[in-house]
Design a protein around this motif. Structure first.
Motif, PDB file in Angstrom:
ATOM      1  N   ALA A 103      70.259  62.021  10.329  1.00 37.03           N
ATOM      2  CA  ALA A 103      69.357  60.971  10.810  1.00 37.03           C
ATOM      3  C   ALA A 103      67.919  61.464  10.781  1.00 37.03           C
ATOM      4  CB  ALA A 103      69.735  60.567  12.226  1.00 37.03           C
ATOM      5  N   TRP A 156      70.889  55.201   9.493  1.00 38.88           N
ATOM      6  CA  TRP A 156      70.528  56.108   8.401  1.00 38.88           C
ATOM      7  C   TRP A 156      71.728  56.978   8.034  1.00 38.88           C
ATOM      8  CZ3 TRP A 156      65.937  55.844   5.974  1.00 38.88           C
ATOM      9  CH2 TRP A 156      65.631  56.848   5.072  1.00 38.88           C
ATOM     10  N   SER A 194      64.863  50.033  14.737  1.00 41.01           N
ATOM     11  CA  SER A 194      65.963  50.677  15.469  1.00 41.01           C
ATOM     12  C   SER A 194      67.242  50.705  14.636  1.00 41.01           C
ATOM     13  CB  SER A 194      66.228  49.945  16.782  1.00 41.01           C
ATOM     14  OG  SER A 194      65.098  50.008  17.615  1.00 41.01           O
ATOM     15  N   VAL A 203      66.887  53.373  11.889  1.00 44.23           N
ATOM     16  CA  VAL A 203      67.028  54.741  12.404  1.00 44.23           C
ATOM     17  C   VAL A 203      68.484  55.035  12.744  1.00 44.23           C
ATOM     18  CG1 VAL A 203      66.449  56.251  14.342  1.00 44.23           C
ATOM     19  CG2 VAL A 203      64.660  54.925  13.222  1.00 44.23           C
ATOM     20  N   LEU A 217      61.644  58.194  16.197  1.00 48.23           N
ATOM     21  CA  LEU A 217      61.354  56.890  15.602  1.00 48.23           C
ATOM     22  C   LEU A 217      62.064  55.760  16.342  1.00 48.23           C
ATOM     23  CD1 LEU A 217      61.504  57.603  11.778  1.00 48.23           C
ATOM     24  CD2 LEU A 217      59.493  57.167  13.178  1.00 48.23           C
ATOM     25  N   LEU A 218      63.070  56.122  17.110  1.00 46.95           N
ATOM     26  CA  LEU A 218      63.785  55.111  17.877  1.00 46.95           C
ATOM     27  C   LEU A 218      62.929  54.587  19.035  1.00 46.95           C
ATOM     28  CD1 LEU A 218      66.487  53.691  17.954  1.00 46.95           C
ATOM     29  CD2 LEU A 218      67.338  55.469  19.441  1.00 46.95           C
TER      30      LEU A 218
END
Length: 175
Positions: A64, A60, A54, A57, A69-70
């Motif tokens: 992003a 980044w 987390s 992600v 992906l979160l």
């Protein structure tokens, strides 16, 4: 001059409560246990992995990566936290039996509804896995293999609880 001990005082009357037996004189049992060490270790790994994913992600730089992906990161955080805080408990009082599997709400069984109590040796294959299991009218709370208490109520529902002191739980329920 008046004596201070003879001066009348006016106080509101306090309501009297019925006498409650002292805790040591009550029949009962209070047995709580932690999740096994391997379960807490898996929870810690999931929690840390979810937090790392987390954070990666969200932190980044620039554009992003996929926000999807979160979701696995948050699922890892929640699952890890639940495994870390998992606790079991069995409390027997004169009125009811309380079965706890934290973080879920406790389940109470009235003592007057208990039809049968017996000691049962169980492992993960007995009830189809570990944790809180529910199938065919049977509820089982099993985190480690061993002896536990199986409670049958007057409606035929069976509840199995694995405790650290199954004999003491059996005696408290049979009393």
């Amino acid at each position: 001059m008046t004596d201070t001990l003879s001066v009348p005082t006016f106080r509101l009357a306090t309501a009297t409560r019925p006498a409650v037996p002292h805790r040591a004189s009550r029949r009962g049992l209070d047995d709580h246990g932690l999740a096994p060490a391997w379960m807490r270790a898996v929870g810690a790994v999931l929690l840390l992995g979810g937090l790392a994913l987390s954070a990666a992600v969200l932190g980044w730089p620039g554009d992003a990566p996929e926000a999807s992906l979160l979701v696995p990161g948050l699922v890892g955080v929640v699952a890890g936290f639940l495994l870390l805080v998992a606790r079991t408990g069995l409390t027997v009082t004169d009125e009811h039996v309380t079965v706890r599997f934290r973080p879920l709400p406790p389940r109470r069984i009235a003592r007057r509804r208990i039809a049968d109590v017996r000691l049962v040796e169980a492992d993960a294959s007995t009830y189809g896995g570990i944790g809180l299991r529910r199938a065919r009218g049977v509820r089982a709370l099993l985190l480690t293999p061993g002896t536990g208490v199986e409670i049958t109520d007057d409606r035929g529902r069976v509840t199995f609880v694995r405790t650290a002191r199954p004999e003491a739980a059996y005696r408290a329920l049979a009393a």
